[in-house]
Enzyme design. Sequence first.
Site, PDB file in Angstrom:
ATOM      1  CB  SER A 121      42.495  46.135  31.028  1.00  0.00           C
ATOM      2  OG  SER A 121      41.981  45.270  30.053  1.00  0.00           O
ATOM      3  CG  HIS A 132      40.427  41.267  32.152  1.00  0.00           C
ATOM      4  ND1 HIS A 132      41.733  40.992  31.807  1.00  0.00           N
ATOM      5  CD2 HIS A 132      40.167  42.538  31.753  1.00  0.00           C
ATOM      6  CE1 HIS A 132      42.248  42.070  31.230  1.00  0.00           C
ATOM      7  NE2 HIS A 132      41.323  43.013  31.174  1.00  0.00           N
TER       8      HIS A 132
END
Length: 309
Positions: free
Chosen positions: A89, A193
Site C-alpha cells: 500500500s 484500494h
Amino acid sequence: MLVLVAPGQGAQTPGFLTDWLALPGAADRVAAWSDAIGLDLAHFGTKADADEIRDTSVAQPLLVAAGLLSAAALGDMAEIAPGAVAGHSVGEITAAAFAGVLDDTAALTLVRRRGLAMAEAAAVTETGMSALLGGDPEVSVAHLEKLGLTPANVNGAGQIVAAGTMEQLAALNDDKPEGVRKVVPLKVAGAFHTHHMAPAVDKLAEAAKALTPADPKVTYVSNKDGRAVATGAEVLERLVGQVANPVRWDRCMETFKELGVTALIEVCPGGTLTGLAKRALPGVKTLALKTPADLDAARELVAEHGQQA
C-alpha cells in the site's frame, strides 16, 4: 538475495518514532521533512495518541518517514544492496525512494498529497477495512463480492482484507465466509484500494505531474500484480492508480521467490509483512526493523544476503 520491504497503513503505534529520533542526525532529518510537507512528524511519531495517528493524512507520511529513517540508520542503499524492494500500500512510496525513483523529499511530498486526498475521499462515506483470519481465499473472495465488499488486500499466506461501507463490514462480521475464524477491524480510516478512493486518483495524478521520476536502481516489485517495473514513469503511474486498486502482496511474494530471495528485512514499523513472509516463504530469513535495537541483527543479514555479500 535480500529483499527490503515497507509496511502499509495500520502498522503505526503511538510513540513508535521515539527511539529512532534519538539516533544522531535523525531529529534534524525529520525536522527538515516536516518543514517540507507542513506536518510535524516528530510530534505525531512520539506524542500523538492512537486516534490522531489513525488519521489517514497523518498516518501515511508518518509511515513513509519512519521507513526512510530506519533504512537510513541501517545504511545507504549501496551499503544495504538489496536485490529487490517493495512496499505494501503506502509502503510502495517508501520503496520508490529506496529504489531511487523519488528522493526522500519528493516521496514525502507525494505521500502527504496522497494522505490528504484519500482522507477527503474517505470522508464522503463511512467506510473501513477488516482482515479475515483463516478460510480458503477463493471461497472468501466470492463471499465478499456477494456482500458488496472488495478484497482490497490479497496478502498471501491465506490472509485477505475486505473493504467497504461499515454496514457491509458489519454484515461480514455476522456472516463470515466458510472456514474464516475471525474478522478483525483494521486501524484505518477508509476503504482503501477500492472504488471509494476513485476521487483521490485524480488529485494524486495532478500532484505526480510535478515530479520527475528516475528509473529504479534496484528491482522494484509492484503490488498491483507482483511484476518488476523497469521505468520510473511506470512506477509513478502505478503509485497514482494504486490507491483505488487492490493490493496483491501474494504476487509480490511469488516474485520474491522467483528472484531467489534468501532474506527479507521489513523497515519500521515492521511486523506485518515479516509475519506473512514467515508463512509464505519458508526457509527465508526475516527481520522486522522495529527499533534501533534491531539494527545489529539487520546488519548481519545485510552482510550475509546483500548483493555485495
